[in-house]
Design an enzyme around this catalytic site. Structure first.
Site, short mmCIF file in Angstrom:
data_model
loop_
_atom_site.label_atom_id
_atom_site.label_comp_id
_atom_site.label_asym_id
_atom_site.label_seq_id
_atom_site.Cartn_x
_atom_site.Cartn_y
_atom_site.Cartn_z
CG ASP A 331 -0.14 0.22 2.53
OD1 ASP A 331 1.11 0.31 2.50
OD2 ASP A 331 -0.79 0.31 3.59
CG ASP A 333 1.51 3.15 4.75
OD1 ASP A 333 0.47 2.67 5.20
OD2 ASP A 333 2.42 2.47 4.24
CG ASP A 421 -3.19 2.26 5.22
OD1 ASP A 421 -4.30 1.94 4.73
OD2 ASP A 421 -2.40 1.43 5.72
#
Ligand code: CTP
Ligand code: MN
Ligand code: MN
Length: 497
Positions: A331, A333, A421
């Site tokens: 992902d 962040d 995120d």
């Protein structure tokens, strides 16, 4: 030095360099690539020997690169030769044969590359097996080690990760953590372990870890690990937990009920997927494929634009694995905040609103802030932090990514789904959040363990508390936190523990 008559020393100037330009000669020995060191040999003799070798079907490279297999030198001063070689920035130097001219003359006589014998070798004064730093200095705490993304011991750490995982699936915490710690120590080594003796003084390597390493060193693989990898339960739990929103508990439940594949799960009438799991299955291909650096950068631009459209003095900071210099991540962040006290949570919800308005939010799990300064310090380790945050899946267009999306062969879609995120702490908690979200997970665990065990302090993503002085220690930068802990500063790219 002995010289074979087959390799006469030619007189200077008798062969101009141009004459050494090779004609088309047949290559007979494709696996051998020579490089002749000019130092001490001289350029004309080097040209002559080069031609000679090529005429006998040898490949001789004019420049020294990582593809070279045999380095030949007439320099009898091993130390100066090795100093020179080590200054060439070669990755493959440890694998190269560094040879005396006697190997070359023998090979010319035989008309083929002769087997390398000890007498041919020009030995480095420091044997290859010797670790460059005294091992005794390696700390048991990851926060006292520097660990880049370069892992010289992947064969061992991959095996340890499988073992840690299987203990995790069986909820046996001790050995799970032990294998993660062992892997982390090996990741920090700037050298590859080639014999078990080299691990003698390393911390965190127990009997079990060493037995696994010994098997790998001897047989190229660990039978215990191979057995796990072929185990149906392990394979199934691994498959199920690879879905966004499916943890070990759910995976275990499905396994117990006899499901073995995604289609088993999706066709089972009794299975109720929550929204997160539905999205996980829907975008499985995209989300399980790694996010590249250019894709992370493109997402940075999108978040940056959204945040600054709302407040000009807001800050956006890349954190997580990409801040540690990783090339790929699961992902991306980001920390989003504003110096305007108490406005950070509103900023995050406004950012999400804007992204939704742009039509790029495929999934959003927003968690409102439960942060309460009066509840600090937290005695719970690994507890999630209390800041406002959201776990997103965004739609990223090919045109937004420099060099394009990283796609599977034959995939012509113009977009992909990516996990992002966002966390939004108040500005005075920024340094703690940045340190906590930069990771790695093992680095964070050991920071907290070190603080507790060695300094009687409590650290989490919100604050640092000194139990002896009974006070909070303020920090505006990560360096402040390391200093409070009495630790040498470790750069983000050295935290890949
Ligand atoms: N983290 C956290 N609180 C959360 C979520 C994550 O403190 N609620 C921390 C984790 O401990 C980790 C870091 O944020 O150190 C990044 O988490 P994650 O994205 O899961 O891992 P990365 O190290 O970024 O690895 P990857 O590249 O695979 O994403
Ligand atoms: Mn990450
Ligand atoms: Mn993350």
């Amino acid at each position: 030095m002995f010289r074979s008559p087959a390799v006469p020393r030619v007189r200077k100037r008798s062969r101009p360099a141009e004459s050494a330009v090779p004609g088309r000669q047949e290559v007979k020995f494709e696996d051998v690539r020579l490089y002749l060191v000019e130092r001490k040999m001289g350029s004309s003799r080097r040209s002559f020997l080069t031609q000679l070798a090529r005429s006998k079907g040898f490949i001789v490279d004019d420049t020294l690169s990582d593809v070279v297999t045999h380095v030949v030198s007439e320099d009898s001063q091993a130390s100066s030769l090795w100093t020179w070689l080590k200054g060439r920035a070669l990755k493959n130097l440890p694998a190269m044969h560094v040879l005396d001219i006697s190997w070359f003359t023998d090979s010319m006589k035989e008309g083929r590359p002769v087997a390398v014998e000890t007498r041919h070798l020009i030995q480095d004064a420091l044997p290859k097996m010797t670790p460059p730093t005294p091992v005794a200095r390696i700390s048991q705490y990851a926060c006292q080690r520097r660990t880049t993304t370069e892992n010289n011991n992947k064969i061992f750490t991959d095996a340890f990760e499988v073992l840690a995982e299987t203990y995790e699936f069986n909820e046996i915490e001790g050995p799970c953590l032990a294998f993660r710690r062992a892997a982390s120590v090996l990741k920090s080594l700037p050298w590859a372990v080639r014999c078990l003796g080299a691990t003698e003084d390393l911390p965190c390597l127990g009997e079990h870890s060493k037995a696994v390493m010994e098997e790998i060193l001897q047989h190229g693989q660990s039978f215990e690990v191979e057995k796990i990898l072929s185990d149906e339960r392990y394979q199934t739990l691994k498959l199920f937990t690879s879905v966004f929103g499916v943890g070990p508990k759910t995976a275990e439940k499905w396994y117990r009920r006899g499901m073995r594949s995604f289609s088993d799960v999706l066709t089972e009438p009794d299975v109720r997927l929550n929204r997160m799991q539905q999205t996980g299955f829907l975008h499985y291909g995209d989300i399980s494929r790694a996010v590249s650096k250019p894709e992370a950068r493109a997402l940075g631009n999108i978040i940056d634009e959204a945040v600054h459209a709302i407040t000009s003095d807001a800050i956006v900071a890349l954190t997580g694995g990409f801040r540690r210099g990783k090339e790929f991540g699961h992902d991306v962040d980001f920390i989003v905040s504003t110096p305007q006290e108490g406005k950070e949570e509103g900023l995050l919800t406004a950012v999400i609103g804007r992204l939704k308005h742009q039509g790029i939010v495929l999934y959003c799990d927003y968690q409102a802030s439960t942060f309460d300064i009066s509840k600090l310090p937290s005695h719970r380790f690994e507890a999630m932090d209390h800041f406002a945050k959201c776990f997103l899946i965004l739609r990223l267009e090919d045109s937004q990514v420099e060099g394009g999306l990283s796609r599977a062969e034959g995939d012509r879609r113009s977009w992909r789904a990516v996990r992002v995120d966002l966390v939004s702490p108040p500005m005075d908690r920024y340094a703690f959040t940045l340190l906590g979200w930069t990771g790695s997970r093992q680095f964070e665990r050991d920071l907290r363990r070190y603080a507790r065990m060695e300094r009687r302090m409590l650290l989490d993503n919100h604050a640092l508390y000194d139990k002896t002085k009974k006070e909070f220690l303020a920090a505006t930068t990560e360096k402040d936190i390391f200093a409070h802990l009495g630790l040498e500063y470790i750069e983000p790219w050295q935290r890949n523990a």
